[in-house]
Motif scaffolding. Structure first.
Motif, short mmCIF file in Angstrom:
data_model
loop_
_atom_site.label_atom_id
_atom_site.label_comp_id
_atom_site.label_asym_id
_atom_site.label_seq_id
_atom_site.Cartn_x
_atom_site.Cartn_y
_atom_site.Cartn_z
N VAL A 1 40.00 5.32 3.73
CA VAL A 1 40.66 6.40 2.99
C VAL A 1 41.50 5.81 1.86
O VAL A 1 41.44 6.25 0.70
CB VAL A 1 41.54 7.27 3.91
CG1 VAL A 1 42.35 8.27 3.10
CG2 VAL A 1 40.69 8.00 4.94
N TYR A 2 42.28 4.80 2.19
CA TYR A 2 43.14 4.17 1.19
C TYR A 2 42.30 3.53 0.08
O TYR A 2 42.59 3.71 -1.11
CB TYR A 2 44.02 3.11 1.86
CG TYR A 2 45.13 2.61 0.97
CD1 TYR A 2 46.40 3.17 1.03
CD2 TYR A 2 44.92 1.58 0.05
CE1 TYR A 2 47.42 2.73 0.20
CE2 TYR A 2 45.93 1.13 -0.78
CZ TYR A 2 47.17 1.72 -0.70
OH TYR A 2 48.17 1.28 -1.53
N ASP A 3 41.27 2.79 0.46
CA ASP A 3 40.42 2.13 -0.53
C ASP A 3 39.77 3.12 -1.48
O ASP A 3 39.64 2.86 -2.68
CB ASP A 3 39.34 1.31 0.16
CG ASP A 3 39.87 0.02 0.78
OD1 ASP A 3 41.00 -0.39 0.42
OD2 ASP A 3 39.16 -0.57 1.62
N ALA A 4 39.35 4.26 -0.95
CA ALA A 4 38.70 5.27 -1.79
C ALA A 4 39.66 5.82 -2.83
O ALA A 4 39.31 6.02 -4.00
CB ALA A 4 38.14 6.41 -0.91
N VAL A 5 40.90 6.07 -2.42
CA VAL A 5 41.90 6.59 -3.34
C VAL A 5 42.24 5.55 -4.41
O VAL A 5 42.31 5.86 -5.60
CB VAL A 5 43.17 7.02 -2.57
CG1 VAL A 5 44.30 7.36 -3.54
CG2 VAL A 5 42.86 8.21 -1.69
N VAL A 6 42.43 4.30 -3.99
CA VAL A 6 42.76 3.23 -4.94
C VAL A 6 41.61 3.00 -5.92
O VAL A 6 41.84 2.82 -7.13
CB VAL A 6 43.10 1.92 -4.19
CG1 VAL A 6 43.12 0.74 -5.15
CG2 VAL A 6 44.46 2.05 -3.52
N ALA A 7 40.39 3.01 -5.42
CA ALA A 7 39.24 2.79 -6.31
C ALA A 7 39.17 3.87 -7.38
O ALA A 7 38.89 3.58 -8.56
CB ALA A 7 37.95 2.77 -5.49
N THR A 24 39.95 5.35 -13.11
CA THR A 24 40.39 6.28 -14.15
C THR A 24 41.49 5.67 -15.02
O THR A 24 41.56 5.94 -16.23
CB THR A 24 40.89 7.60 -13.55
OG1 THR A 24 41.96 7.34 -12.62
CG2 THR A 24 39.76 8.32 -12.82
N THR A 25 42.33 4.82 -14.43
CA THR A 25 43.38 4.16 -15.21
C THR A 25 42.79 3.16 -16.18
O THR A 25 43.18 3.09 -17.35
CB THR A 25 44.40 3.47 -14.28
OG1 THR A 25 45.00 4.46 -13.44
CG2 THR A 25 45.47 2.76 -15.08
N ALA A 29 50.50 7.01 -17.78
CA ALA A 29 50.30 8.46 -17.85
C ALA A 29 49.21 8.89 -16.88
O ALA A 29 49.35 9.91 -16.18
CB ALA A 29 49.94 8.88 -19.27
N ASN A 30 48.14 8.12 -16.79
CA ASN A 30 47.06 8.49 -15.87
C ASN A 30 47.54 8.45 -14.42
O ASN A 30 47.25 9.37 -13.64
CB ASN A 30 45.87 7.55 -16.04
CG ASN A 30 44.71 7.93 -15.13
OD1 ASN A 30 44.01 8.90 -15.39
ND2 ASN A 30 44.52 7.17 -14.07
N ILE A 31 48.29 7.40 -14.05
CA ILE A 31 48.77 7.29 -12.68
C ILE A 31 49.74 8.42 -12.34
O ILE A 31 49.60 9.10 -11.32
CB ILE A 31 49.42 5.92 -12.46
CG1 ILE A 31 48.37 4.82 -12.52
CG2 ILE A 31 50.15 5.88 -11.11
CD1 ILE A 31 48.94 3.41 -12.49
N VAL A 32 50.73 8.62 -13.21
CA VAL A 32 51.74 9.65 -12.92
C VAL A 32 51.13 11.04 -12.89
O VAL A 32 51.44 11.86 -12.01
CB VAL A 32 52.89 9.57 -13.96
CG1 VAL A 32 53.84 10.76 -13.79
CG2 VAL A 32 53.66 8.26 -13.80
N ARG A 33 50.24 11.33 -13.81
CA ARG A 33 49.63 12.66 -13.84
C ARG A 33 48.68 12.87 -12.66
O ARG A 33 48.54 13.99 -12.15
CB ARG A 33 48.92 12.87 -15.18
CG ARG A 33 49.90 13.03 -16.33
CD ARG A 33 49.25 12.96 -17.68
NE ARG A 33 50.26 13.01 -18.75
CZ ARG A 33 50.05 12.64 -20.00
NH1 ARG A 33 48.86 12.19 -20.37
NH2 ARG A 33 51.03 12.70 -20.89
N THR A 34 48.04 11.80 -12.21
CA THR A 34 47.16 11.91 -11.04
C THR A 34 47.97 12.26 -9.80
O THR A 34 47.58 13.16 -9.03
CB THR A 34 46.39 10.60 -10.81
OG1 THR A 34 45.54 10.35 -11.94
CG2 THR A 34 45.54 10.69 -9.55
N ILE A 35 49.07 11.56 -9.57
CA ILE A 35 49.86 11.85 -8.37
C ILE A 35 50.63 13.16 -8.50
O ILE A 35 50.98 13.78 -7.49
CB ILE A 35 50.80 10.69 -8.03
CG1 ILE A 35 51.83 10.46 -9.12
CG2 ILE A 35 50.00 9.41 -7.77
CD1 ILE A 35 52.84 9.37 -8.79
#
Length: 215
Positions: free
Chosen positions: A74-80, A85-86, A104-110
């Motif tokens: 689960v963690y690997d899928a989210v990080v990948a 996208t980043t 911006a990509n990281i902050v907007r994703t979360i």
């Protein structure tokens, strides 16, 4: 004969695609269960995962050996996903805007999916598997950041390597504090702050200024 029967397409979908689809459903169920405010890996059961995914228990074990294997996946899928996208956002931006584009990509994703932020950054999730995967992903992102700094002209020095690890750790801690409400910043203010922090990597000390010998 049984293997042949299992390999036959079912309703136009072959066995490999059905397996991949069930795996995706299980991973999404894991993100949903772990990413909620009361999600607790210690109390997560295979039955709860399968119930959330709408699948029988046997389908869990066709993709995962046990719960720890599942948590790591689960963690690997989210990080990948967030790494891909980043990197794409950074590559599409002009050099002087790349740090901001990545943040911006990281902050907007979360911001768009709180489950992702909780899984990647919340200190409340202290499960041993999650802690280990966070350490691995921090090393991954530090490597990516170092490569980015080199591409912008930063030298291959221990200062830049150390700064890459420091920046990634600082970004993670800052986002964790923001998600918990300890930092009263808007998403755009947070992006600006994090981007400014990363830009120091492209302005390292001059050669010889307290730079250790790498030999």
């Amino acid at each position: 004969m049984a293997d042949m029967a299992q390999a036959r397409p079912y309703r136009g979908v072959d066995a490999a695609d059905r397996l991949a689809g069930r795996r995706r459903r299980l991973l999404e169920a894991g993100l949903e269960l772990l990413g909620t405010p009361d999600g607790d890996p210690a109390e997560l059961t295979v039955r709860a995962i399968c119930a959330q995914a709408g699948l029988g228990l046997r389908y869990f074990y066709e993709s995962f050996s046990d719960k720890d294997d599942f948590l790591a996946a689960v963690y690997d899928a989210v990080v990948a996903d967030i790494a891909a996208t980043t990197q794409a956002a950074v590559a599409a931006a002009p050099p002087d805007q790349q740090a901001r584009a990545g943040m911006a990509n990281i902050v907007r994703t979360i911001s768009a999916d709180n489950r992702v932020g909780r899984l990647l950054f919340s200190v409340e999730l202290s499960n041993a598997v999650i802690v280990r995967k966070r350490a691995e992903s921090s090393a991954l992102f530090a490597g990516l950041l170092f490569a980015h700094a080199e591409a912008l002209g930063a030298p291959d020095t221990e200062w830049v390597r150390a700064a890459s690890h420091f920046a990634v750790g600082g970004v993670g801690q800052t986002i964790s504090a923001w998600l918990s409400g300890d930092l009263k910043l808007s998403a755009e203010q947070l992006i600006d702050h994090l981007a400014a922090t990363l830009e120091v990597l492209t302005d390292p000390p001059r050669a010889g200024d307290n730079e250790p010998d790498r030999r």
